[in-house]
Design a protein around this motif. Structure first.
Motif, short mmCIF file in Angstrom:
data_model
loop_
_atom_site.label_atom_id
_atom_site.label_comp_id
_atom_site.label_asym_id
_atom_site.label_seq_id
_atom_site.Cartn_x
_atom_site.Cartn_y
_atom_site.Cartn_z
N ALA A 105 37.70 15.27 59.19
CA ALA A 105 37.54 13.82 59.07
C ALA A 105 36.11 13.41 59.38
O ALA A 105 35.83 12.72 60.36
CB ALA A 105 38.53 13.10 59.99
N TYR A 106 35.20 13.81 58.49
CA TYR A 106 33.78 13.50 58.70
C TYR A 106 33.55 12.01 58.80
O TYR A 106 32.89 11.51 59.68
CB TYR A 106 32.96 14.11 57.56
CG TYR A 106 31.58 13.52 57.39
CD1 TYR A 106 30.57 13.82 58.29
CD2 TYR A 106 31.30 12.66 56.35
CE1 TYR A 106 29.31 13.29 58.15
CE2 TYR A 106 30.04 12.12 56.20
CZ TYR A 106 29.05 12.42 57.10
OH TYR A 106 27.81 11.89 56.96
N ALA A 107 34.09 11.26 57.86
CA ALA A 107 33.88 9.81 57.86
C ALA A 107 35.17 9.06 57.59
O ALA A 107 35.16 7.99 57.02
CB ALA A 107 32.82 9.44 56.82
N GLY A 108 36.28 9.61 58.02
CA GLY A 108 37.54 8.96 57.76
C GLY A 108 38.04 9.19 56.35
O GLY A 108 38.93 8.50 55.87
N GLU A 109 37.49 10.17 55.66
CA GLU A 109 37.89 10.50 54.29
C GLU A 109 38.89 11.66 54.36
O GLU A 109 39.15 12.17 55.43
CB GLU A 109 36.64 10.94 53.51
CG GLU A 109 35.50 9.94 53.56
CD GLU A 109 35.70 8.76 52.62
OE1 GLU A 109 36.66 8.81 51.83
OE2 GLU A 109 34.92 7.82 52.66
N PRO A 110 39.40 12.17 53.28
CA PRO A 110 39.27 11.74 51.90
C PRO A 110 40.36 10.74 51.55
O PRO A 110 41.00 10.18 52.43
CB PRO A 110 39.43 13.04 51.12
CG PRO A 110 40.39 13.83 51.95
CD PRO A 110 40.10 13.46 53.38
N TYR A 111 40.63 10.58 50.25
CA TYR A 111 41.53 9.52 49.83
C TYR A 111 42.98 9.82 50.18
O TYR A 111 43.76 8.90 50.39
CB TYR A 111 41.37 9.27 48.33
CG TYR A 111 40.01 8.69 48.01
CD1 TYR A 111 39.67 7.41 48.45
CD2 TYR A 111 39.06 9.43 47.32
CE1 TYR A 111 38.43 6.87 48.18
CE2 TYR A 111 37.81 8.90 47.06
CZ TYR A 111 37.49 7.61 47.49
OH TYR A 111 36.26 7.09 47.24
N GLU A 112 43.38 11.10 50.17
CA GLU A 112 44.77 11.38 50.53
C GLU A 112 44.87 11.30 52.06
O GLU A 112 44.87 12.30 52.76
CB GLU A 112 45.25 12.73 49.97
CG GLU A 112 44.68 13.97 50.60
CD GLU A 112 43.34 14.37 49.97
OE1 GLU A 112 42.92 15.50 50.23
OE2 GLU A 112 42.73 13.56 49.27
N HIS A 114 46.09 11.10 55.67
CA HIS A 114 47.27 11.57 56.39
C HIS A 114 47.28 11.00 57.81
O HIS A 114 47.54 11.71 58.78
CB HIS A 114 47.31 13.10 56.44
CG HIS A 114 47.46 13.74 55.09
ND1 HIS A 114 48.61 13.67 54.36
CD2 HIS A 114 46.58 14.44 54.34
CE1 HIS A 114 48.45 14.30 53.22
NE2 HIS A 114 47.22 14.77 53.18
N GLY A 115 46.93 9.75 57.92
CA GLY A 115 46.93 9.12 59.23
C GLY A 115 45.55 8.95 59.82
O GLY A 115 45.42 8.42 60.93
N ARG A 116 44.49 9.39 59.14
CA ARG A 116 43.14 9.26 59.69
C ARG A 116 42.79 7.78 59.91
O ARG A 116 42.29 7.39 60.96
CB ARG A 116 42.10 9.88 58.75
CG ARG A 116 42.16 11.37 58.61
CD ARG A 116 40.99 11.85 57.75
NE ARG A 116 41.07 13.29 57.53
CZ ARG A 116 41.68 13.83 56.50
NH1 ARG A 116 42.29 13.06 55.62
NH2 ARG A 116 41.69 15.14 56.34
N PHE A 117 43.03 6.97 58.88
CA PHE A 117 42.67 5.56 58.99
C PHE A 117 43.42 4.90 60.14
O PHE A 117 42.84 4.12 60.91
CB PHE A 117 42.98 4.83 57.69
CG PHE A 117 42.07 5.18 56.54
CD1 PHE A 117 41.00 6.06 56.71
CD2 PHE A 117 42.27 4.64 55.29
CE1 PHE A 117 40.15 6.38 55.66
CE2 PHE A 117 41.44 4.94 54.22
CZ PHE A 117 40.37 5.83 54.41
N GLN A 118 44.70 5.21 60.27
CA GLN A 118 45.46 4.61 61.36
C GLN A 118 44.98 5.14 62.71
O GLN A 118 44.86 4.38 63.68
CB GLN A 118 46.96 4.87 61.21
CG GLN A 118 47.76 4.21 62.34
CD GLN A 118 49.26 4.33 62.17
OE1 GLN A 118 49.73 4.85 61.16
NE2 GLN A 118 50.01 3.85 63.13
N ALA A 119 44.69 6.44 62.79
CA ALA A 119 44.21 7.02 64.05
C ALA A 119 42.91 6.36 64.48
O ALA A 119 42.71 6.06 65.67
CB ALA A 119 44.01 8.53 63.88
N LEU A 120 42.01 6.10 63.54
CA LEU A 120 40.74 5.46 63.87
C LEU A 120 40.93 3.98 64.19
O LEU A 120 40.23 3.42 65.04
CB LEU A 120 39.74 5.65 62.73
CG LEU A 120 39.24 7.09 62.63
CD1 LEU A 120 38.57 7.35 61.29
CD2 LEU A 120 38.28 7.40 63.77
#
Length: 482
Positions: A105-112, A114-120
């Motif tokens: 998760a370098y920058a909150g990517e990629p498009y698929e 799997h919870g990165r956006f919510q985790a951040l």
């Protein structure tokens, strides 16, 4: 005829590869790329590097030998701080950030996602609660950059150039910030008094050309600023912004700068669940109030709740995207820059595990152990404290009265397996303690320092003194070795 050198590790040193690259960009030589670099900053000779090792086994042995020179705080009693700190990292943190959906998760990517956006998003929310702020960015490269960006934001908002530096700042941080803002801001250092800001001196220098007052708390010497409200009121009276650089580790017990009037709070999250790792995993945070004037100046990514194509459903994604350099490209106010999203997830896990009560207990332990260490070292004849301010985690001692230099003391204590601190000059030593530093560890430092300067600590000064134990007390070096 001498054959051109082709480095075995760098394929583009091959003449045909270099020629193809130059042709593709329309350049006649590599020197054209450096035309904007002043001649006095260029190195007019080859780098002084060893001959390349072409055999894998030779290279592995060489690199292994270099790495073996590193000494870990797991094997040596350390009182080093100065920007990278030895805090406890719960095993759950490492387990989660090593999961495949987070590890890249370098920058909150990629498009698929799997919870990165919510985790951040959760990380941002937890940080906002800890700092008593409303909006926190996805972590940027490090705390140095975050502070420089905070000052740049103040400069853009006010249209002014002067910045009053009211605190003692780590030299490395001051250098990085200066390099970042020197094109559009002028840093003016205001000498501190008693370890903290000289509020009267700052007020006397404030005028309608001041963009910001920059305060570090804890400062480079660990002093906690006691007059933030006074500084904030004085800055606001002339239309300036109060930018506070800080470490969030103590705000389970200390009052956050935002509640003292800070407009922009920034710093590093290394203390929140990130290992030292021989230099540290660092990530910078910038926090502001829910004020569009400030939010729209933030260059970093922000993740929040967003609508989806399905009516009534929400997801997590970029918010206020149109303020970023992704949207404006070369017309952007500042570039988004290298994100440290993985470290944001780590800090979010850490804060979730600790909770408000855990952060409160940790803050109390840090304050108590810092004060215990100050008293223990000040009890040694010839050793004096650098100031009388409240300190969190770090403080300075003056060794001038011992007849030994700080460098002498560091050398002597290293021989007995102790890193006593960072020498700031010939007579001043910066000492750091964390929850990983037990009371016995501090006593061992005091005894070893007393021996190094040919004195005995005044034990009566510490009679009955004690410090609270952390819920997961750090083992001493003896216990680690057993």
């Amino acid at each position: 005829m001498t054959r051109p050198f082709v480095h075995p590790y760098i394929p583009n040193t091959a003449p045909e590869s270099r020629a193809a690259m130059l042709a593709a960009v329309g350049a006649t030589s590599v020197d054209e790329f450096y035309v904007d670099v002043p001649a006095d900053l260029r190195l007019d000779r080859p780098l002084d590097l060893p001959e390349p090792l072409t055999a894998e086994l030779d290279l592995e042995r060489h690199v292994g030998g270099l790495l073996s020179r590193n000494v870990s705080t797991r094997t040596r009693l350390s009182f080093l701080g100065a920007g990278t700190y030895h805090h406890h990292v719960p095993a759950v943190v490492d387990e989660i950030i090593n999961r495949s959906e987070f590890l890249t998760a370098y920058a909150g990517e990629p498009y698929e996602d799997h919870g990165r956006f919510q985790a951040l998003f959760e990380y941002q929310s937890l940080m906002a609660e800890l700092l008593a702020m409303d909006v926190v960015n996805v972590p940027t490269y490090d705390g140095y950059q975050a502070t420089a960006t905070g000052l740049a934001m103040a400069g853009r908002m006010t249209g002014r150039r002067r910045v009053l530096v009211a605190s003692d700042v780590l030299p490395a941080k001051a250098s990085k910030v200066h390099d970042f803002v020197r094109g559009h801001l002028d840093l003016e250092i205001v000498p501190t008094i008693g370890g903290t800001a000289d509020a009267a001196a700052v007020a006397s220098l404030l005028a309608d050309d001041v963009a910001a007052v920059w305060v570090e708390t804890p400062s480079a010497t660990g002093a906690v600023e006691a007059r933030l409200r006074e500084l904030a009121d004085a800055a606001h009276a002339v239309g300036a912004v109060l930018v506070v650089g800080t470490d969030p580790i103590g705000y389970g017990v200390l009052v956050p700068p935002a509640e003292h009037g800070a407009d922009i709070v920034c710093g590093d999250i290394q203390s929140l669940g990130l290992h030292q790792w021989f230099g540290g995993a660092h990530g910078g945070f910038i926090a502001v109030h829910d004020d569009p004037r400030f939010i729209m100046e933030m260059p970093s990514r922000l993740f929040g709740l967003a609508t989806t194509d399905v009516p009534g459903e929400y997801g997590f994604g970029d918010v206020a995207y149109d303020r970023t350099s992704f949207a404006h490209r070369e017309e952007g106010k500042e570039w988004v820059g290298t994100a440290a999203a993985l470290w944001g997830i780590a800090a979010g896990v850490y804060l979730t595990l600790m909770g408000p009560e855990g952060m409160r207990e940790l803050g109390e332990v840090l304050l108590a152990r810092t004060e215990y260490a100050r008293r223990a070292l000040a009890a040694i004849p010839g050793v004096e404290l650098g100031d009388d301010a409240l300190h969190l985690r770090e403080f300075t001692v003056d060794l001038g009265g011992t007849g030994r230099t700080a460098g002498d003391v560091v050398r002597d204590l290293r021989l007995v397996g102790i890193e006593p601190g960072v020498p700031l000059d010939e007579r001043t030593l910066l000492v750091c303690v964390t929850e990983m530093t037990s009371q016995r560890d501090i006593d061992r430092l005091a005894e070893s320092l007393a021996a190094a300067v040919g004195a005995s600590p005044a034990a009566s000064d510490l009679a009955g003194a004690d410090v609270p134990a952390a819920s997961d007390p750090a083992p001493t070096l003896e216990e680690q070795s057993a």
